[in-house]
Design a protein around this motif. Structure first.
Motif, PDB file in Angstrom:
ATOM      1  N   LEU A   1       0.808  -1.223   0.000  1.00  0.00           N
ATOM      2  CA  LEU A   1       0.000   0.000   0.000  1.00  0.00           C
ATOM      3  C   LEU A   1       0.844   1.277   0.000  1.00  0.00           C
ATOM      4  CD1 LEU A   1      -2.569  -1.306   2.636  1.00  0.00           C
ATOM      5  CD2 LEU A   1      -2.866  -1.237   0.151  1.00  0.00           C
ATOM      6  N   GLY A   2       0.164   2.371  -0.312  1.00  0.00           N
ATOM      7  CA  GLY A   2       0.830   3.670  -0.206  1.00  0.00           C
ATOM      8  C   GLY A   2       1.436   4.130  -1.504  1.00  0.00           C
ATOM      9  N   LEU A   3       2.510   4.909  -1.383  1.00  0.00           N
ATOM     10  CA  LEU A   3       3.084   5.485  -2.596  1.00  0.00           C
ATOM     11  C   LEU A   3       4.492   4.961  -2.823  1.00  0.00           C
ATOM     12  CD1 LEU A   3       3.996   9.270  -2.156  1.00  0.00           C
ATOM     13  CD2 LEU A   3       3.960   7.619  -0.320  1.00  0.00           C
ATOM     14  N   SER A   4       4.947   5.085  -4.083  1.00  0.00           N
ATOM     15  CA  SER A   4       6.265   4.566  -4.434  1.00  0.00           C
ATOM     16  C   SER A   4       7.303   5.680  -4.337  1.00  0.00           C
ATOM     17  CB  SER A   4       6.231   4.051  -5.868  1.00  0.00           C
ATOM     18  OG  SER A   4       6.028   5.141  -6.754  1.00  0.00           O
ATOM     19  N   SER A   5       8.562   5.287  -4.386  1.00  0.00           N
ATOM     20  CA  SER A   5       9.642   6.286  -4.383  1.00  0.00           C
ATOM     21  C   SER A   5       9.563   7.158  -5.628  1.00  0.00           C
ATOM     22  CB  SER A   5      10.999   5.597  -4.341  1.00  0.00           C
ATOM     23  OG  SER A   5      11.114   4.876  -3.153  1.00  0.00           O
ATOM     24  N   MET A   6       9.132   6.558  -6.770  1.00  0.00           N
ATOM     25  CA  MET A   6       9.028   7.373  -7.998  1.00  0.00           C
ATOM     26  C   MET A   6       8.039   8.518  -7.783  1.00  0.00           C
ATOM     27  SD  MET A   6       9.319   4.029  -8.860  1.00  0.00           S
ATOM     28  CE  MET A   6       7.737   3.370  -9.276  1.00  0.00           C
ATOM     29  N   GLN A   7       6.920   8.178  -7.147  1.00  0.00           N
ATOM     30  CA  GLN A   7       5.894   9.209  -6.928  1.00  0.00           C
ATOM     31  C   GLN A   7       6.400  10.271  -5.952  1.00  0.00           C
ATOM     32  OE1 GLN A   7       3.019   6.281  -5.790  1.00  0.00           O
ATOM     33  NE2 GLN A   7       1.897   6.404  -7.722  1.00  0.00           N
ATOM     34  N   LEU A   8       6.996   9.807  -4.855  1.00  0.00           N
ATOM     35  CA  LEU A   8       7.484  10.746  -3.841  1.00  0.00           C
ATOM     36  C   LEU A   8       8.577  11.654  -4.399  1.00  0.00           C
ATOM     37  CD1 LEU A   8       7.195  11.479  -0.827  1.00  0.00           C
ATOM     38  CD2 LEU A   8       9.003   9.836  -0.339  1.00  0.00           C
ATOM     39  N   ASP A   9       9.435  11.085  -5.254  1.00  0.00           N
ATOM     40  CA  ASP A   9      10.596  11.837  -5.727  1.00  0.00           C
ATOM     41  C   ASP A   9      10.353  12.594  -7.033  1.00  0.00           C
ATOM     42  OD1 ASP A   9      11.934  10.926  -3.529  1.00  0.00           O
ATOM     43  OD2 ASP A   9      12.812   9.202  -4.560  1.00  0.00           O
ATOM     44  N   THR A  10       9.153  12.521  -7.575  1.00  0.00           N
ATOM     45  CA  THR A  10       8.851  13.303  -8.779  1.00  0.00           C
ATOM     46  C   THR A  10       8.152  14.583  -8.313  1.00  0.00           C
ATOM     47  OG1 THR A  10       8.536  11.274 -10.030  1.00  0.00           O
ATOM     48  CG2 THR A  10       7.681  13.285 -11.030  1.00  0.00           C
ATOM     49  N   PRO A  11       8.886  15.733  -8.311  1.00  0.00           N
ATOM     50  CA  PRO A  11       8.338  16.934  -7.682  1.00  0.00           C
ATOM     51  C   PRO A  11       6.941  17.284  -8.165  1.00  0.00           C
ATOM     52  CG  PRO A  11      10.616  17.294  -8.302  1.00  0.00           C
ATOM     53  CD  PRO A  11      10.242  15.941  -8.833  1.00  0.00           C
ATOM     54  N   GLU A  12       6.690  17.195  -9.482  1.00  0.00           N
ATOM     55  CA  GLU A  12       5.391  17.689  -9.979  1.00  0.00           C
ATOM     56  C   GLU A  12       4.205  16.830  -9.561  1.00  0.00           C
ATOM     57  OE1 GLU A  12       7.974  16.856 -11.831  1.00  0.00           O
ATOM     58  OE2 GLU A  12       7.398  15.660 -13.578  1.00  0.00           O
ATOM     59  N   ARG A  13       4.469  15.670  -8.909  1.00  0.00           N
ATOM     60  CA  ARG A  13       3.349  14.905  -8.393  1.00  0.00           C
ATOM     61  C   ARG A  13       2.792  15.524  -7.098  1.00  0.00           C
ATOM     62  NH1 ARG A  13       2.658   9.813 -10.808  1.00  0.00           N
ATOM     63  NH2 ARG A  13       0.648  10.053  -9.794  1.00  0.00           N
ATOM     64  N   GLY A  14       3.614  16.367  -6.462  1.00  0.00           N
ATOM     65  CA  GLY A  14       3.119  17.136  -5.311  1.00  0.00           C
ATOM     66  C   GLY A  14       2.997  16.355  -4.016  1.00  0.00           C
ATOM     67  N   PHE A  15       3.717  15.220  -3.898  1.00  0.00           N
ATOM     68  CA  PHE A  15       3.624  14.418  -2.674  1.00  0.00           C
ATOM     69  C   PHE A  15       4.602  14.884  -1.593  1.00  0.00           C
ATOM     70  CE2 PHE A  15       2.048  11.162  -5.734  1.00  0.00           C
ATOM     71  CZ  PHE A  15       0.861  10.844  -5.109  1.00  0.00           C
ATOM     72  N   SER A  16       5.618  15.634  -2.025  1.00  0.00           N
ATOM     73  CA  SER A  16       6.724  15.881  -1.095  1.00  0.00           C
ATOM     74  C   SER A  16       6.857  17.358  -0.762  1.00  0.00           C
ATOM     75  CB  SER A  16       8.021  15.369  -1.742  1.00  0.00           C
ATOM     76  OG  SER A  16       9.120  15.869  -1.048  1.00  0.00           O
ATOM     77  N   PHE A  17       7.123  17.634   0.531  1.00  0.00           N
ATOM     78  CA  PHE A  17       7.309  19.036   0.929  1.00  0.00           C
ATOM     79  C   PHE A  17       8.760  19.453   0.764  1.00  0.00           C
ATOM     80  CE2 PHE A  17       6.912  16.208   4.583  1.00  0.00           C
ATOM     81  CZ  PHE A  17       8.215  16.249   5.069  1.00  0.00           C
ATOM     82  N   THR A  18       9.607  18.533   0.297  1.00  0.00           N
ATOM     83  CA  THR A  18      11.012  18.920   0.117  1.00  0.00           C
ATOM     84  C   THR A  18      11.249  19.541  -1.277  1.00  0.00           C
ATOM     85  OG1 THR A  18      11.549  16.673  -0.545  1.00  0.00           O
ATOM     86  CG2 THR A  18      11.960  17.229   1.750  1.00  0.00           C
ATOM     87  N   HIS A  19      10.261  19.455  -2.161  1.00  0.00           N
ATOM     88  CA  HIS A  19      10.371  20.155  -3.454  1.00  0.00           C
ATOM     89  C   HIS A  19       9.166  21.080  -3.572  1.00  0.00           C
ATOM     90  CE1 HIS A  19      12.935  16.763  -4.680  1.00  0.00           C
ATOM     91  NE2 HIS A  19      11.968  15.963  -4.267  1.00  0.00           N
ATOM     92  N   ASP A  20       9.380  22.230  -4.197  1.00  0.00           N
ATOM     93  CA  ASP A  20       8.225  23.101  -4.422  1.00  0.00           C
ATOM     94  C   ASP A  20       7.562  22.713  -5.742  1.00  0.00           C
ATOM     95  OD1 ASP A  20       6.361  24.996  -4.043  1.00  0.00           O
ATOM     96  OD2 ASP A  20       7.587  26.683  -4.746  1.00  0.00           O
ATOM     97  N   ALA A  21       6.273  22.400  -5.657  1.00  0.00           N
ATOM     98  CA  ALA A  21       5.549  21.926  -6.848  1.00  0.00           C
ATOM     99  C   ALA A  21       4.057  22.122  -6.608  1.00  0.00           C
ATOM    100  CB  ALA A  21       5.855  20.451  -7.061  1.00  0.00           C
ATOM    101  N   PRO A  22       3.249  22.006  -7.683  1.00  0.00           N
ATOM    102  CA  PRO A  22       1.796  22.129  -7.478  1.00  0.00           C
ATOM    103  C   PRO A  22       1.306  21.049  -6.521  1.00  0.00           C
ATOM    104  CG  PRO A  22       2.344  22.184  -9.812  1.00  0.00           C
ATOM    105  CD  PRO A  22       3.618  21.839  -9.096  1.00  0.00           C
ATOM    106  N   LEU A  23       0.344  21.421  -5.680  1.00  0.00           N
ATOM    107  CA  LEU A  23      -0.211  20.491  -4.685  1.00  0.00           C
ATOM    108  C   LEU A  23      -1.173  19.526  -5.381  1.00  0.00           C
ATOM    109  CD1 LEU A  23      -1.453  22.425  -1.519  1.00  0.00           C
ATOM    110  CD2 LEU A  23      -0.028  20.372  -1.561  1.00  0.00           C
ATOM    111  N   ASP A  24      -0.676  18.379  -5.794  1.00  0.00           N
ATOM    112  CA  ASP A  24      -1.550  17.450  -6.518  1.00  0.00           C
ATOM    113  C   ASP A  24      -1.865  16.240  -5.636  1.00  0.00           C
ATOM    114  OD1 ASP A  24      -2.685  15.540  -8.211  1.00  0.00           O
ATOM    115  OD2 ASP A  24      -1.700  16.323  -9.972  1.00  0.00           O
ATOM    116  N   MET A  25      -0.904  15.302  -5.522  1.00  0.00           N
ATOM    117  CA  MET A  25      -1.010  14.116  -4.636  1.00  0.00           C
ATOM    118  C   MET A  25      -1.969  13.042  -5.124  1.00  0.00           C
ATOM    119  SD  MET A  25      -0.824  15.298  -0.704  1.00  0.00           S
ATOM    120  CE  MET A  25       0.085  16.710  -0.123  1.00  0.00           C
ATOM    121  N   ARG A  26      -2.460  13.114  -6.366  1.00  0.00           N
ATOM    122  CA  ARG A  26      -3.331  12.022  -6.829  1.00  0.00           C
ATOM    123  C   ARG A  26      -2.479  10.887  -7.385  1.00  0.00           C
ATOM    124  NH1 ARG A  26      -6.608  15.157 -11.148  1.00  0.00           N
ATOM    125  NH2 ARG A  26      -4.507  15.970 -11.332  1.00  0.00           N
ATOM    126  N   PHE A  27      -2.788   9.652  -7.013  1.00  0.00           N
ATOM    127  CA  PHE A  27      -2.111   8.502  -7.631  1.00  0.00           C
ATOM    128  C   PHE A  27      -2.524   8.419  -9.098  1.00  0.00           C
ATOM    129  CE2 PHE A  27      -2.189   6.350  -3.255  1.00  0.00           C
ATOM    130  CZ  PHE A  27      -0.909   6.769  -2.972  1.00  0.00           C
TER     131      PHE A  27
END
Ligand SMILES: C[S@@+](CC[C@H](N)C(=O)[O-])C[C@H]1O[C@@H](n2cnc3c(N)ncnc32)[C@H](O)[C@@H]1O
Length: 305
Positions: A102-128
């Protein structure tokens, strides 16, 4: 394999499912296909795997990684809550093993434009699945204060939920991860080891993807997809998810006997499964050292009776 995501508890998943030729298996959370590859190798030469993911980018990577297995791997963009439908569509009536990581993958977390991570500035998306549903930005900008506070409190176990949400409402409209992270940080003037936005980001991700309801919905379907003796292995990454999995497994591992006063209509449900491990299996120190993201993983395995 081209994989920025290290499969968690890899050996343990293969050991739990014991894939064999010519068995049929489902990986409901394909990601980069790490667990799927292990299953396909172990069920060679005639075993088959159906792989599902809602994320087209994950699917594209898994297709590339699993190409050597040819027709033995059938991959589809779908939610694991549809696993029964998809499996029937391809003509399978039951399977020997299912994994949900379950949950999210490293690819998702580390792709800034997916918006999962607060360590990169990107649009707030977070949809799988980026073709579907509200983004995290839409959620924080439109949901009522009480609902947002509820999400942060329930899904993030965030003790300062109300304070954070009041600041969000004041700062609306929010569009980026950095804006949100800054707001949360201001609610925590003192220094802490974990970034204070961790819980808020987790809560929003769970809400955006309706993760807990999906797990609750999928577990009974997964059990009915299994043939007798088939196994379901679920890896969860936080206590809310693990509790859902644990409670469902415990409940289904018991016979259900109605109270005596309902004798006329007495419905007994026999236990539908047996727990292979009562305590969750967790990564060893070596795995955590190699892959710190594995540290909160918990694996529970059941066998259909
Ligand atoms: C932790 S990763 C899985 C990694 C995979 N086991 C591997 O070895 O590469 C979780 C994956 O589940 C996917 N996912 C999340 N919710 C899903 C759902 N409801 N149905 C199908 N896939 C989902 C995510 O898009 C993500 O790719």
């Amino acid at each position: 394999m081209n994989t920025p995501h290290k499969p968690v508890l890899y050996k343990e998943i293969i050991h739990a499912l014991q894939p064999k030729s010519p068995g049929h298996y489902i990986d409901g959370t394909l990601g980069a296909g790490g667990h799927a590859r292990g299953i396909l190798e172990a069920c060679a030469p005639d075993g088959h795997l159906l792989g599902l993911d809602v994320d087209v980018q994950a699917l594209a990577l898994a297709r590339e990684n699993l190409a050597p297995f040819g027709q033995r791997a059938q991959l589809t963009q779908a939610s694991y809550i549809s696993l029964l439908d998809v499996m029937h569509e391809i003509g399978w009536d039951a399977v020997d093993g299912i994994v949900l990581d379950l949950g999210l993958s490293s690819m998702q977390l580390d792709t800034p434009e997916r918006g999962f991570s607060f360590t990169h500035d990107a649009p707030l998306d977070m949809r799988f699945n980026r073709d579907f549903g509200l983004t995290a930005a839409q959620l924080v900008n439109t949901w009522p204060e009480a609902d947002l506070a509820d999400i942060l409190f329930k899904y993030g176990e965030e003790p300062r939920a109300k304070r954070i949400v009041r600041a969000i409402i004041k700062a609306r409209p929010l569009t980026t991860t950095a804006q949100l992270a800054e707001i949360v940080k201001r609610a925590y003037p003192e220094h802490s080891r974990v970034h204070p936005a961790t819980r808020t980001f987790q809560a929003l991700r769970i809400a955006v993807n309706d993760e807990l309801a999906s797990v609750e919905d999928a577990l009974p379907k997964a059990i009915s997809a299994l043939r007798s003796g088939g196994r379901l292995a679920v890896i969860s990454f936080h206590s809310l998810e693990d509790r859902i999995v644990k409670d469902f497994f415990r409940e289904q591992a018991k016979d259900l006997i109605n109270p005596p006063y309902e004798q006329i209509y007495k419905v007994e449900r026999k236990a539908t499964l047996k727990e292979i491990n009562r305590k969750p299996i967790t990564p060893d120190e070596e795995e955590i050292k190699e892959n710190p993201r594995a540290r909160s993983a918990k694996l529970r395995v059941v066998e259909k009776l």
